[in-house]
Design a protein around this motif. Structure first.
Motif, PDB file in Angstrom:
ATOM      1  N   ARG A 421       0.836  -1.206   0.000  1.00 54.21           N
ATOM      2  CA  ARG A 421       0.000   0.000   0.000  1.00 54.21           C
ATOM      3  C   ARG A 421       0.867   1.251   0.000  1.00 54.21           C
ATOM      4  O   ARG A 421       0.533   2.253  -0.641  1.00 54.21           O
ATOM      5  CB  ARG A 421      -0.920  -0.024   1.220  1.00 54.21           C
ATOM      6  N   GLN A 422       1.982   1.210   0.693  1.00 52.33           N
ATOM      7  CA  GLN A 422       2.871   2.368   0.714  1.00 52.33           C
ATOM      8  C   GLN A 422       3.426   2.675  -0.670  1.00 52.33           C
ATOM      9  O   GLN A 422       3.443   3.827  -1.109  1.00 52.33           O
ATOM     10  CB  GLN A 422       4.020   2.111   1.700  1.00 52.33           C
ATOM     11  N   HIS A 423       3.888   1.643  -1.385  1.00 44.86           N
ATOM     12  CA  HIS A 423       4.455   1.863  -2.716  1.00 44.86           C
ATOM     13  C   HIS A 423       3.379   2.312  -3.706  1.00 44.86           C
ATOM     14  O   HIS A 423       3.637   3.161  -4.567  1.00 44.86           O
ATOM     15  CB  HIS A 423       5.143   0.591  -3.204  1.00 44.86           C
ATOM     16  N   GLU A 424       2.182   1.757  -3.582  1.00 41.28           N
ATOM     17  CA  GLU A 424       1.093   2.177  -4.462  1.00 41.28           C
ATOM     18  C   GLU A 424       0.747   3.643  -4.231  1.00 41.28           C
ATOM     19  O   GLU A 424       0.481   4.392  -5.176  1.00 41.28           O
ATOM     20  CB  GLU A 424      -0.128   1.283  -4.233  1.00 41.28           C
ATOM     21  N   ALA A 425       0.759   4.066  -2.969  1.00 46.58           N
ATOM     22  CA  ALA A 425       0.434   5.459  -2.655  1.00 46.58           C
ATOM     23  C   ALA A 425       1.518   6.406  -3.153  1.00 46.58           C
ATOM     24  O   ALA A 425       1.232   7.522  -3.594  1.00 46.58           O
ATOM     25  CB  ALA A 425       0.235   5.619  -1.148  1.00 46.58           C
ATOM     26  N   LEU A 426       2.781   5.977  -3.098  1.00 46.04           N
ATOM     27  CA  LEU A 426       3.878   6.846  -3.526  1.00 46.04           C
ATOM     28  C   LEU A 426       3.776   7.178  -5.015  1.00 46.04           C
ATOM     29  O   LEU A 426       3.883   8.342  -5.410  1.00 46.04           O
ATOM     30  CB  LEU A 426       5.223   6.172  -3.227  1.00 46.04           C
ATOM     31  N   VAL A 427       3.578   6.164  -5.863  1.00 45.52           N
ATOM     32  CA  VAL A 427       3.531   6.440  -7.304  1.00 45.52           C
ATOM     33  C   VAL A 427       2.196   7.054  -7.715  1.00 45.52           C
ATOM     34  O   VAL A 427       2.101   7.699  -8.755  1.00 45.52           O
ATOM     35  CB  VAL A 427       3.816   5.161  -8.116  1.00 45.52           C
ATOM     36  N   PHE A 428       1.169   6.881  -6.888  1.00 45.04           N
ATOM     37  CA  PHE A 428      -0.124   7.493  -7.202  1.00 45.04           C
ATOM     38  C   PHE A 428      -0.016   9.015  -7.159  1.00 45.04           C
ATOM     39  O   PHE A 428      -0.768   9.715  -7.839  1.00 45.04           O
ATOM     40  CB  PHE A 428      -1.198   7.005  -6.226  1.00 45.04           C
ATOM     41  N   THR A 429       0.925   9.537  -6.357  1.00 52.94           N
ATOM     42  CA  THR A 429       1.118  10.990  -6.326  1.00 52.94           C
ATOM     43  C   THR A 429       1.610  11.518  -7.671  1.00 52.94           C
ATOM     44  O   THR A 429       1.486  12.710  -7.949  1.00 52.94           O
ATOM     45  CB  THR A 429       2.137  11.375  -5.236  1.00 52.94           C
ATOM     46  N   GLU A 430       2.159  10.648  -8.503  1.00 51.25           N
ATOM     47  CA  GLU A 430       2.597  11.033  -9.844  1.00 51.25           C
ATOM     48  C   GLU A 430       1.528  10.757 -10.898  1.00 51.25           C
ATOM     49  O   GLU A 430       1.758  10.942 -12.087  1.00 51.25           O
ATOM     50  CB  GLU A 430       3.880  10.264 -10.219  1.00 51.25           C
ATOM     51  N   GLY A 431       0.372  10.265 -10.440  1.00 50.01           N
ATOM     52  CA  GLY A 431      -0.704   9.959 -11.375  1.00 50.01           C
ATOM     53  C   GLY A 431      -0.627   8.563 -11.954  1.00 50.01           C
ATOM     54  O   GLY A 431      -1.303   8.254 -12.950  1.00 50.01           O
ATOM     55  N   VAL A 432       0.179   7.679 -11.364  1.00 45.39           N
ATOM     56  CA  VAL A 432       0.324   6.306 -11.845  1.00 45.39           C
ATOM     57  C   VAL A 432      -0.440   5.372 -10.912  1.00 45.39           C
ATOM     58  O   VAL A 432      -0.256   5.417  -9.691  1.00 45.39           O
ATOM     59  CB  VAL A 432       1.809   5.892 -11.903  1.00 45.39           C
ATOM     60  N   ASN A 433      -1.293   4.532 -11.474  1.00 45.23           N
ATOM     61  CA  ASN A 433      -2.058   3.557 -10.696  1.00 45.23           C
ATOM     62  C   ASN A 433      -1.296   2.233 -10.668  1.00 45.23           C
ATOM     63  O   ASN A 433      -1.225   1.532 -11.687  1.00 45.23           O
ATOM     64  CB  ASN A 433      -3.449   3.351 -11.296  1.00 45.23           C
ATOM     65  N   ARG A 481       4.995   9.065 -16.629  1.00 44.03           N
ATOM     66  CA  ARG A 481       3.970   8.055 -16.946  1.00 44.03           C
ATOM     67  C   ARG A 481       2.635   8.380 -16.289  1.00 44.03           C
ATOM     68  O   ARG A 481       1.887   7.478 -15.931  1.00 44.03           O
ATOM     69  CB  ARG A 481       4.461   6.678 -16.507  1.00 44.03           C
ATOM     70  N   ALA A 482       2.351   9.648 -16.114  1.00 47.00           N
ATOM     71  CA  ALA A 482       1.086  10.044 -15.485  1.00 47.00           C
ATOM     72  C   ALA A 482      -0.088   9.505 -16.295  1.00 47.00           C
ATOM     73  O   ALA A 482      -0.108   9.563 -17.531  1.00 47.00           O
ATOM     74  CB  ALA A 482       1.003  11.563 -15.380  1.00 47.00           C
ATOM     75  N   GLY A 483      -1.075   8.961 -15.595  1.00 41.16           N
ATOM     76  CA  GLY A 483      -2.269   8.430 -16.241  1.00 41.16           C
ATOM     77  C   GLY A 483      -2.191   6.957 -16.577  1.00 41.16           C
ATOM     78  O   GLY A 483      -3.192   6.346 -16.957  1.00 41.16           O
ATOM     79  N   GLU A 484      -1.012   6.353 -16.447  1.00 39.32           N
ATOM     80  CA  GLU A 484      -0.867   4.930 -16.769  1.00 39.32           C
ATOM     81  C   GLU A 484      -1.311   4.068 -15.592  1.00 39.32           C
ATOM     82  O   GLU A 484      -1.317   4.492 -14.441  1.00 39.32           O
ATOM     83  CB  GLU A 484       0.593   4.606 -17.118  1.00 39.32           C
ATOM     84  N   SER A 485      -1.637   2.826 -15.910  1.00 34.05           N
ATOM     85  CA  SER A 485      -1.934   1.813 -14.900  1.00 34.05           C
ATOM     86  C   SER A 485      -0.910   0.701 -15.044  1.00 34.05           C
ATOM     87  O   SER A 485      -0.698   0.187 -16.144  1.00 34.05           O
ATOM     88  CB  SER A 485      -3.348   1.263 -15.079  1.00 34.05           C
ATOM     89  N   VAL A 486      -0.274   0.342 -13.954  1.00 31.80           N
ATOM     90  CA  VAL A 486       0.782  -0.659 -13.970  1.00 31.80           C
ATOM     91  C   VAL A 486       0.383  -1.797 -13.038  1.00 31.80           C
ATOM     92  O   VAL A 486       0.046  -1.561 -11.870  1.00 31.80           O
ATOM     93  CB  VAL A 486       2.132  -0.060 -13.528  1.00 31.80           C
ATOM     94  N   ALA A 487       0.437  -3.015 -13.567  1.00 26.95           N
ATOM     95  CA  ALA A 487       0.124  -4.205 -12.770  1.00 26.95           C
ATOM     96  C   ALA A 487       1.383  -5.044 -12.634  1.00 26.95           C
ATOM     97  O   ALA A 487       2.082  -5.309 -13.620  1.00 26.95           O
ATOM     98  CB  ALA A 487      -0.990  -5.005 -13.414  1.00 26.95           C
ATOM     99  N   ILE A 488       1.715  -5.445 -11.430  1.00 29.97           N
ATOM    100  CA  ILE A 488       2.888  -6.274 -11.160  1.00 29.97           C
ATOM    101  C   ILE A 488       2.413  -7.664 -10.765  1.00 29.97           C
ATOM    102  O   ILE A 488       1.601  -7.819  -9.839  1.00 29.97           O
ATOM    103  CB  ILE A 488       3.756  -5.656 -10.049  1.00 29.97           C
ATOM    104  N   GLY A 489       2.907  -8.661 -11.470  1.00 26.92           N
ATOM    105  CA  GLY A 489       2.548 -10.044 -11.197  1.00 26.92           C
ATOM    106  C   GLY A 489       3.743 -10.855 -10.763  1.00 26.92           C
ATOM    107  O   GLY A 489       4.864 -10.346 -10.615  1.00 26.92           O
ATOM    108  N   ALA A 490       3.512 -12.162 -10.607  1.00 27.79           N
ATOM    109  CA  ALA A 490       4.576 -13.048 -10.143  1.00 27.79           C
ATOM    110  C   ALA A 490       5.734 -13.090 -11.128  1.00 27.79           C
ATOM    111  O   ALA A 490       6.907 -13.166 -10.731  1.00 27.79           O
ATOM    112  CB  ALA A 490       4.015 -14.451  -9.915  1.00 27.79           C
ATOM    113  N   ALA A 491       5.434 -13.020 -12.423  1.00 26.73           N
ATOM    114  CA  ALA A 491       6.496 -13.060 -13.429  1.00 26.73           C
ATOM    115  C   ALA A 491       7.433 -11.867 -13.288  1.00 26.73           C
ATOM    116  O   ALA A 491       8.650 -11.995 -13.463  1.00 26.73           O
ATOM    117  CB  ALA A 491       5.880 -13.096 -14.830  1.00 26.73           C
TER     118      ALA A 491
END
Length: 511
Positions: A421-433, A481-491
């Motif tokens: 949650r901390q890392h998600e909140a940090l990049v969200f300040t740049e507009g990245v989901n 990368r403002a406005g982008e959505s990034v998903a991190i998986g096991a790979a």
């Protein structure tokens, strides 16, 4: 909204036992609209908020007894189960350690209700936590201090040397604890006079804006603009304590008023007697608010009373956490070491933990009722290698278990402020989901367990290392990368970390 806010303030005036945190919670939802509708007390709170630090999410408080009162308060305090439930929100596992500190904290509440002279005979049962690094020993003590709202200090045992050698002696622990207690007592005292101070600050600002003798109609018009924040950038002239022509002022401080000097200056004024010298300075209104708030607060706060309450709080509620106590412990085969940070420090700790008088510049402090919590990994030695006298002064022993893969996964998912949650909140300040999938969390926990086993077991701190490597590229490029959505998986976890984990010398890459 405004009615609710004013009602909350009215209840607070009738119930002085309400804490500042409780009042703030009642007022916060209606703060903006109430200021527009003219609720004076809430708008005044806006003026003084610039001088107060941001309040963290409040934990439930333990009821305490006022230093001057011999009667126990009516509050029931937190029960051990409630304390454990609070710790469970932030710390995974370690039930034995949580129970031990919960009992220790509740016993303080119980002791305050024991009649004299038996009360003075009841001393806290100091705790020794044994467990590998990164399993939550320090976090348990830190959360406990925040929960109790008590003076708390964490020290490393290796920082100290025995008396007679160059370095810090153990008495500095209590001296530092007193400074913490003074800061807490001053903060609480300023919170109590917050509303009265805000009223005085508002009047001084209006005097600077329109003059003390201006017609009332214009003054009220400016009052409305002031409360709505329309005058924040207006330049005004205010009277502040005269500044000494010191040559060691920070050159980067372009006209700013050093806040920490205000208290010292007023202390010297009070001691020197006579009318304090003041000077007129021009500054923006929003910058004048914290300066005037500090000045007006000093007029309503008694330094002697703050000192008295601070010393009482340190003696009755202080908590000292001594980390790495195993590093000043020699194995029984090597007793009598010449190391100045070894057994000599243990001997110096004996009277401090047992109970003694420590002289500080604010007065003598009795350590009889200060709670000491010591911790150590004890990899190269055993708790029985401590001096027998020191072992006897740490009667409560709890062992903390090494974290399993399941525990690491839980740390990544369940605590309120988990790493993901901390890392998600940090990049969200740049507009990245950013979204870290559940499979990625399981892969992180698996790799952390593997590396801890093969290299060095540093517990949950391994998660920090892996998370930083996993999000390093995104953190570097997030500004573009403002406005982008990034998903991190096991790979993604495998690609970022596991290739390194296969190398022979893992310690070169993973802490």
């Amino acid at each position: 909204m405004a009615g609710a806010s004013c009602a909350a303030i009215a209840v607070a005036r009738q119930r002085p036992e309400m804490t500042f945190t409780t009042l703030s919670r009642a007022l916060l939802p209606a703060a903006r609209s109430s200021a527009r509708l003219g609720c004076p007390s809430l708008s005044l709170r806006r003026l003084s908020s610039a001088a107060a630090s941001a309040q963290p999410a409040a934990a439930p408080k333990i009821a305490t007894v006022d230093a001057s009162s011999s009667e126990a308060p009516e509050e029931t305090g937190l029960k051990p189960k409630q304390i454990v439930e609070y710790l469970d929100r932030y710390i995974v596992g370690q039930a034995d350690a949580k129970r031990a500190v919960a009992v220790a904290l509740r016993n303080r509440w119980r002791r305050q209700r024991v009649p004299e002279p038996l009360r003075d005979e009841i001393t806290p049962k100091n705790i020794l936590m044994i467990g590998p690094t990164g399993v939550g020993k320090t976090e348990v003590a830190r959360r406990l201090a925040k929960l109790a709202d008590a003076p708390f200090i964490k020290v490393e045992a290796t920082k100290f040397t025995e008396v007679g050698f160059v370095g810090k002696d153990v008495d500095s622990i209590i001296k530092d604890l007193v400074e913490v207690g003074l800061t807490m007592a001053r903060t609480k005292a300023m919170a109590k006079v917050k509303e009265a101070v805000a009223e005085k600050v508002e009047e001084r600002l209006l005097d600077a804006l329109v003059g003390a003798t201006h017609i009332n109609h214009n003054r009220e018009a400016f009052r409305k603009l002031l409360r709505e924040g329309h005058l924040d950038d207006r330049m005004i002239e205010v009277e502040v304590p005269e500044r000494k022509p010191a040559g060691n002022m920070d050159p980067s401080n372009s006209g700013g008023f050093p806040m920490n000097e205000i208290i010292l200056r007023f202390d010297k004024m009070a001691g020197g007697g006579g009318r304090p010298k003041v000077e007129k300075r021009e500054m923006m209104l929003k910058d004048a608010v914290p300066v005037l708030t500090e000045i007006e607060s000093e007029k309503l706060i008694s330094d002697d009373e703050i000192k008295r309450l601070a010393l009482w709080s340190v003696e009755q509620e202080g908590i000292v956490f001594i980390d790495e106590i195993d590093k000043i412990c020699s194995r029984s085969d090597f007793r009598g070491s010449a190391d100045a940070s070894s057994e000599g420090v243990q001997r110096d700790l004996l009277p401090l933990i047992e109970g003694s008088q420590v002289s500080t510049k604010h007065g003598n402090v009795n350590t009889d009722h200060i709670l000491f919590v010591a911790s150590g990994a004890f990899h190269t030695c055993k708790p029985s290698d401590l001096l027998a006298e020191l072992q006897g002064r740490l009667p409560v022993r709890v062992e903390l278990n090494a974290l399993t893969e399941g525990d690491l996964y839980t740390i990544l998912t369940e605590p309120e402020n988990n790493l993901c949650r901390q890392h998600e909140a940090l990049v969200f300040t740049e507009g990245v989901n950013l979204e870290i999938g559940d499979d990625a969390k399981k892969a992180i926990a698996r790799l952390a367990t593997q590396i801890n086993r093969d290299v060095e077991n540093i517990g949950a701190r391994r998660l920090h290392t892996i998370m930083e490597r996993l999000t390093e590229e995104l953190a570097f490029t997030a500004t573009d990368r403002a406005g982008e959505s990034v998903a991190i998986g096991a790979a993604d976890v495998e690609t970022a970390v596991e290739s390194i984990a296969k190398k022979t010398d893992l310690s070169r890459f993973i802490l």
